[in-house]
Design a protein around this motif. Sequence first.
Motif, PDB file in Angstrom:
ATOM      1  N   ALA A   1       0.827  -1.206   0.000  1.00 40.57           N
ATOM      2  CA  ALA A   1       0.000   0.000   0.000  1.00 40.57           C
ATOM      3  C   ALA A   1       0.862   1.257   0.000  1.00 40.57           C
ATOM      4  O   ALA A   1       0.585   2.216  -0.723  1.00 40.57           O
ATOM      5  N   LEU A   2       1.918   1.245   0.795  1.00 43.20           N
ATOM      6  CA  LEU A   2       2.822   2.392   0.856  1.00 43.20           C
ATOM      7  C   LEU A   2       3.526   2.593  -0.477  1.00 43.20           C
ATOM      8  O   LEU A   2       3.636   3.716  -0.972  1.00 43.20           O
ATOM      9  N   SER A   3       3.981   1.502  -1.068  1.00 42.31           N
ATOM     10  CA  SER A   3       4.627   1.570  -2.373  1.00 42.31           C
ATOM     11  C   SER A   3       3.679   2.168  -3.416  1.00 42.31           C
ATOM     12  O   SER A   3       4.056   3.048  -4.188  1.00 42.31           O
ATOM     13  N   GLY A   4       2.430   1.701  -3.427  1.00 45.82           N
ATOM     14  CA  GLY A   4       1.444   2.225  -4.369  1.00 45.82           C
ATOM     15  C   GLY A   4       1.198   3.706  -4.176  1.00 45.82           C
ATOM     16  O   GLY A   4       1.112   4.468  -5.147  1.00 45.82           O
ATOM     17  N   LEU A   5       1.095   4.142  -2.919  1.00 47.68           N
ATOM     18  CA  LEU A   5       0.889   5.555  -2.628  1.00 47.68           C
ATOM     19  C   LEU A   5       2.073   6.384  -3.121  1.00 47.68           C
ATOM     20  O   LEU A   5       1.895   7.389  -3.809  1.00 47.68           O
ATOM     21  N   LEU A   6       3.283   5.965  -2.771  1.00 41.58           N
ATOM     22  CA  LEU A   6       4.470   6.732  -3.150  1.00 41.58           C
ATOM     23  C   LEU A   6       4.664   6.773  -4.667  1.00 41.58           C
ATOM     24  O   LEU A   6       5.091   7.793  -5.211  1.00 41.58           O
ATOM     25  N   GLU A   7       4.361   5.687  -5.345  1.00 46.22           N
ATOM     26  CA  GLU A   7       4.465   5.667  -6.805  1.00 46.22           C
ATOM     27  C   GLU A   7       3.432   6.600  -7.433  1.00 46.22           C
ATOM     28  O   GLU A   7       3.748   7.341  -8.374  1.00 46.22           O
ATOM     29  N   SER A   8       2.207   6.594  -6.922  1.00 50.58           N
ATOM     30  CA  SER A   8       1.183   7.475  -7.483  1.00 50.58           C
ATOM     31  C   SER A   8       1.526   8.938  -7.249  1.00 50.58           C
ATOM     32  O   SER A   8       1.284   9.786  -8.107  1.00 50.58           O
ATOM     33  N   ILE A   9       2.119   9.242  -6.116  1.00 54.45           N
ATOM     34  CA  ILE A   9       2.524  10.621  -5.828  1.00 54.45           C
ATOM     35  C   ILE A   9       3.563  11.096  -6.834  1.00 54.45           C
ATOM     36  O   ILE A   9       3.487  12.223  -7.333  1.00 54.45           O
ATOM     37  N   ALA A  10       4.539  10.256  -7.151  1.00 56.41           N
ATOM     38  CA  ALA A  10       5.569  10.640  -8.120  1.00 56.41           C
ATOM     39  C   ALA A  10       4.958  10.919  -9.491  1.00 56.41           C
ATOM     40  O   ALA A  10       5.369  11.856 -10.185  1.00 56.41           O
ATOM     41  N   LEU A  11       3.970  10.123  -9.881  1.00 53.08           N
ATOM     42  CA  LEU A  11       3.322  10.325 -11.182  1.00 53.08           C
ATOM     43  C   LEU A  11       2.449  11.573 -11.194  1.00 53.08           C
ATOM     44  O   LEU A  11       2.379  12.281 -12.196  1.00 53.08           O
TER      45      LEU A  11
END
Length: 164
Positions: A146-156
């Motif tokens: 979940a954290l990985s998904g959040l951080l990846e979406s933030i970068a995009l």
Amino acid sequence: MLKLLFICTHNRCRSILCEALARHLGGNRIDAYSAGSQPSGLVHPDTLRHLQRHGIDTSGLRSESWDVYANLAPDAVVTVCDSAAGEQCPLWLGQSAKVHWGLPDPSRIEGDDSAREDAFDAVIKTIERRLARILSHKTEHSSADALSGLLESIALEEPCHWYL
């Protein structure tokens, strides 16, 4: 408290910017560190100057190896340069969420002081926006996925609008 380790190959500019800004903005919600796979041993002077210009504390910032953090157990490891993103992370980072937040290196821009200031400002603003997005979510009990998904979406969703 969310524990973040920002990685850049030389740990002299982008990862240092992330660490300092995360500490400044994160308060008691983010515990931030930075390191490099091949640290230069020196923080770029412009990095320190521009952080200070923005009122960010630079005490304790240093360029160091990721080996220093073998016992850290970060919640997430965030690579900020393309070469670090392609490197094999140490085994001790195995349980951490791993994401890439590509950022251009403002210390490498050639030009006058105004151009360098604009470059640093753009990267700093990008990092601030990304950190604000993290802080707008409850991340304290997030799974690594979940954290990985959040951080990846933030970068995009929060790209850097300045490039070399």
